[in-house]
Design a protein around this motif. Structure first.
Motif, mmCIF file in Angstrom:
data_model
loop_
_atom_site.group_PDB
_atom_site.id
_atom_site.type_symbol
_atom_site.label_atom_id
_atom_site.label_comp_id
_atom_site.label_asym_id
_atom_site.label_seq_id
_atom_site.Cartn_x
_atom_site.Cartn_y
_atom_site.Cartn_z
ATOM 1 N N TYR A 103 -78.159 -92.947 15.235
ATOM 2 C CA TYR A 103 -77.772 -91.979 14.312
ATOM 3 C C TYR A 103 -77.767 -90.379 14.936
ATOM 4 O O TYR A 103 -76.860 -89.840 14.792
ATOM 5 N N MET A 104 -78.585 -90.143 16.065
ATOM 6 C CA MET A 104 -78.509 -88.822 16.522
ATOM 7 C C MET A 104 -77.196 -88.705 17.373
ATOM 8 O O MET A 104 -76.739 -87.717 17.485
ATOM 9 N N ARG A 105 -76.854 -89.754 18.152
ATOM 10 C CA ARG A 105 -75.748 -89.898 18.981
ATOM 11 C C ARG A 105 -74.200 -89.399 17.920
ATOM 12 O O ARG A 105 -73.602 -88.898 18.389
ATOM 13 N N ASN A 106 -74.379 -90.375 16.954
ATOM 14 C CA ASN A 106 -73.270 -90.206 16.099
ATOM 15 C C ASN A 106 -73.068 -88.773 15.527
ATOM 16 O O ASN A 106 -71.879 -88.320 15.280
ATOM 17 N N ALA A 107 -74.284 -88.159 14.997
ATOM 18 C CA ALA A 107 -74.178 -86.805 14.529
ATOM 19 C C ALA A 107 -73.797 -85.812 15.573
ATOM 20 O O ALA A 107 -72.898 -84.933 15.040
ATOM 21 N N VAL A 108 -74.041 -85.975 16.764
ATOM 22 C CA VAL A 108 -73.761 -84.950 17.632
ATOM 23 C C VAL A 108 -72.129 -85.096 17.977
ATOM 24 O O VAL A 108 -71.541 -84.003 18.168
ATOM 25 N N LEU A 109 -71.837 -86.371 17.999
ATOM 26 C CA LEU A 109 -70.247 -86.539 18.286
ATOM 27 C C LEU A 109 -69.378 -86.391 17.354
ATOM 28 O O LEU A 109 -68.191 -85.959 17.581
ATOM 29 N N ASN A 110 -69.999 -86.491 16.038
ATOM 30 C CA ASN A 110 -68.837 -86.411 14.696
ATOM 31 C C ASN A 110 -69.351 -85.581 13.695
ATOM 32 O O ASN A 110 -68.362 -85.253 12.893
ATOM 33 N N SER A 111 -70.346 -84.831 13.954
ATOM 34 C CA SER A 111 -70.761 -83.810 12.513
ATOM 35 C C SER A 111 -69.705 -82.641 12.549
ATOM 36 O O SER A 111 -69.654 -81.880 11.427
ATOM 37 N N PHE A 112 -68.977 -82.480 13.522
ATOM 38 C CA PHE A 112 -68.165 -81.287 13.331
ATOM 39 C C PHE A 112 -66.953 -81.530 12.335
ATOM 40 O O PHE A 112 -66.371 -80.944 11.718
#
Length: 418
Positions: free
Chosen positions: A64-73
């Motif tokens: 979840y943390m990795r996905n948020a960093v890569l996609n939350s823009f």
């Protein structure tokens, strides 16, 4: 390299738990540590525990943390190219107050500059509550803050960014968007090392490995063959025929030289055992980690694999010859044999224990103390002690009495006696 990953209030995890990959002062397997600047870091770690204890919660928290960093823009607006996607709040701990925020934090050492980054954020259903990034140079005594933000806007600071960057970022940021995600997309220099670490890190599960889209090209097929033949010496060739459609898995054929026959035997991969299929699927991820010096996290690594095969994968990451760029392997498993195989240090062995209130706790074998406060010695029988429950993190089982009674009453089943 990952020094520490912490998470709080996520699925079965309540109060914060931390997976710490900094090497302790223990003496066994001294070569199982990498020195980067002022830090000594472990290349491998395994997480063990009973079914439904929370091992996968730790894995999914990192995902979840990795996905948020890569996609939350993409969250909360279309300020940047790429469109918009909806924000999905993390699942809070089911055994505690759902109003509590979920928090994540990592400490990472850059493999080249030896700078230590600490990055984290906390979220709730409405988006980002807090987010911070700090960096410490190799020769510095303390960290300096790159940025800090919170929902209220009080105490925000962007001292590590230029005035022009601050002006644009404050206009483009959204309540559900991580600032590191935005900085990574804009290639903001001071943030890009941390962003790229998440980009290079990979977390995979059995579901991820069910398809074979990420496979080596023609030049790397020889490396795949060498990798597979290390586990099965009868394998002398691998053919990969890619399909025209991207979403269609390629046709993979494994060629065996059976000792009693002069003619090689060709098997479609789907006719091979589950273990060999998994090794083929794992190969590109292992190759990428070793070639880039990045982090690989695998949930249920031991599923379908013999313990000795898993041990060989551990040796690949622990050996400085096969792993000169300091890649790391973190995995969950159930095979207690690894506790007696001599391939792991005490601080590379972690247990997840479900407490009486249902919340998962995480602790290492190196930190475990018995009722007298005595730590585990390196000459103890770790596997035996674990299986008898000395270290916790094992299932408590009983025969379902109602089923047993019905079977006996009906005169059927494994409980029959002649």
């Amino acid at each position: 390299m990952l020094l520490q990953f912490s998470v709080a209030n996520f699925k079965s995890i309540g109060p914060e738990v931390s997976l710490d990959l900094s090497a302790s002062g223990i003496s066994e397997l001294a070569h199982h540590q990498v020195v980067l600047g002022n830090e000594r870091i472990l290349p491998t770690a395994t997480i063990m525990g009973a079914n439904n204890s929370g091992k996968s919660s730790i894995f999914e928290a990192f995902c979840y943390m990795r996905n948020a960093v890569l996609n939350s823009f993409h969250y909360g607006g279309d300020a940047l190219p790429g469109g918009w996607i909806s924000y999905e709040a993390p699942v809070g701990c089911v055994f505690s107050d759902h109003d509590e925020p979920t928090s994540f934090e990592v400490f990472v050492v850059d493999n080249h500059t030896y700078r230590v980054f600490s990055y984290g954020f906390s979220l709730d259903v409405d988006g980002v509550i807090e987010e911070w990034l700090n960096v410490k140079a190799k020769s510095a005594r303390s960290s300096r803050r790159v940025f800090y933000r919170n929902r209220k806007g009080d105490g925000d600071t962007f001292m590590g960014l230029s005035a022009a960057e601050q002006k644009y970022l404050t206009k483009a940021i959204r309540p559900q968007m991580l600032l590191l995600s935005l900085c990574g997309m804009l290639n903001i220099n001071v943030c890009i090392e941390m962003y790229r670490w998440f980009l290079d890190s990979v977390a995979i599960s059995q579901d991820t490995l069910s398809e074979f889209h990420s496979l080596p090209g023609e030049k790397e097929q020889g490396q795949l063959l060498e990798f597979l033949s290390a586990f099965d010496e009868t394998i002398i060739g691998v053919d990969i025929e890619r399909q025209n459609e991207v979403e269609v898995s390629p046709r993979i054929t494994v060629i065996h030289q059976i000792f009693e026959s002069r003619t090689p035997v060709r098997f479609p991969l789907q006719c091979e055992g589950k273990g060999l299929q998994k090794l083929v699927a794992l190969f590109p991820y292992i190759q990428k980690a070793l070639h880039q010096g990045s982090l690989l996290i695998v949930d249920d690594l031991d599923a379908h694999l013999h313990p000795i095969a898993v041990r060989l994968l551990l040796l690949l990451f622990a050996d400085s010859v096969s792993n000169p760029l300091h890649a790391q392997l973190v995995f969950t498993c159930h095979q207690s044999w690894h506790l007696s195989s001599g391939s792991l240090r005490r601080d590379e062995i972690w247990f997840v224990q479900k407490m009486e209130n249902g919340v998962s706790s995480l602790y290492s074998l190196a930190d475990f103390k018995d009722e007298d406060g005595t730590k585990v010695r390196k000459d103890e029988l770790w596997q035996k002690n674990y299986l008898v429950g000395k270290y916790g993190a094992i299932p408590k089982l009983r025969i379902p009495s109602s089923i047993a009674r019905d079977d006996v009453a009906d005169g059927e089943g494994p409980y029959d006696k002649e």
